[in-house]
Enzyme design. Structure first.
Site, PDB file in Angstrom:
ATOM      1  N   HIS A   1      19.823  39.408 -25.432  1.00 39.38           N
ATOM      2  CA  HIS A   1      20.477  40.644 -25.756  1.00 39.38           C
ATOM      3  C   HIS A   1      21.047  41.299 -24.604  1.00 39.38           C
ATOM      4  CE1 HIS A   1      16.893  41.387 -28.622  1.00 39.38           C
ATOM      5  NE2 HIS A   1      17.766  41.242 -29.462  1.00 39.38           N
TER       6      HIS A   1
ATOM      7  N   LYS B   1       9.942  48.850 -41.738  1.00 47.76           N
ATOM      8  CA  LYS B   1       9.834  47.571 -41.093  1.00 47.76           C
ATOM      9  C   LYS B   1       8.718  47.753 -40.164  1.00 47.76           C
ATOM     10  CE  LYS B   1      12.301  44.091 -38.744  1.00 47.76           C
ATOM     11  NZ  LYS B   1      13.764  43.770 -38.113  1.00 47.76           N
TER      12      LYS B   1
ATOM     13  N   ARG C   1      24.376  33.574 -32.699  1.00 50.94           N
ATOM     14  CA  ARG C   1      23.442  32.342 -32.244  1.00 50.94           C
ATOM     15  C   ARG C   1      23.907  30.973 -32.890  1.00 50.94           C
ATOM     16  NH1 ARG C   1      18.094  35.764 -32.040  1.00 50.94           N
ATOM     17  NH2 ARG C   1      19.524  36.445 -33.705  1.00 50.94           N
TER      18      ARG C   1
ATOM     19  N   SER D   1      13.866  37.756 -30.232  1.00 53.43           N
ATOM     20  CA  SER D   1      12.515  38.526 -29.977  1.00 53.43           C
ATOM     21  C   SER D   1      11.205  37.789 -30.454  1.00 53.43           C
ATOM     22  CB  SER D   1      12.758  39.931 -30.561  1.00 53.43           C
ATOM     23  OG  SER D   1      13.700  40.439 -30.070  1.00 53.43           O
TER      24      SER D   1
END
Ligand code: ADP
Length: 161
Positions: A17, A41, A90, A128
């Site tokens: 990040h 969430k 990514r 994460s």
């Protein structure tokens, strides 16, 4: 004034990040880091802590603002006068979802462009979730998160160990 938003969960912030946000800060006058707080969430780090960890780790970059939000990203861009959304890519696995989100945001707010930055090779594997998994099994996360927030992150992830 060219303003961009870097949105994400940041649960917690990683060096991947940091790398994307830092590179975005060189491209735009101002970068707003939008910490998504989706009530449906479950996060390991609560909203305030995710914001604090980002503020602390990004304190060396002057043109950054960190805020939390819970509505539509397209609306946040409107409110904040941001013409760009910056996302990191990514792998191919990120692509389909990000493509869908970019097209949706374009429909919702035609004034906003989504810009994709390719991950730096050393962070290609980093997320994460990986940080949380490694810490859960007692592994060393010091190569994955900014040094300034390592102990704060370890305190939460290694709680009760
Ligand atoms: P994750 O939970 O997958 O780590 P977030 O939702 O917090 O990610 O991601 C916020 C933004 O950061 C997204 O644009 C995501 O693609 C990007 N990002 C996350 N990790 C990396 C990385 N290692 N390299 C490049 N971009 C990344």
């Amino acid at each position: 004034m060219r303003t961009a938003i870097c949105p994400g969960s940041f649960d917690p912030v990683t060096l991947g990040h940091y790398d994307i946000i830092k590179r975005a800060s060189n491209m735009f006058d101002k970068v707003i880091v939008g910490v998504l707080n989706n009530s449906a969430k479950k996060y390991v780090f609560d909203k305030d802590m995710r914001v604090e960890l980002l503020k602390k780790s990004l304190s060396d970059i002057p043109n950054i603002e960190v805020i939390s939000f819970d509505g539509l990203l397209a609306d946040l861009a409107n409110i904040k006068n941001a013409a760009f959304i910056v996302k990191g890519l990514r792998a191919l696995s990120d692509f389909e979802y990000e493509f869908q989100m970019a097209l949706t945001n374009k429909k919702l707010n035609p004034d906003v462009e989504t810009v994709f930055l390719t991950t730096s090779a050393e962070y290609m594997f980093l997320s994460s979730s990986i940080v949380k998994d490694v810490a859960k099994h007692g592994g060393d996360i010091s190569k994955f998160v900014p040094k300034s927030v390592l102990s704060d992150i370890e305190r939460v992830l290694c709680r009760g160990k």
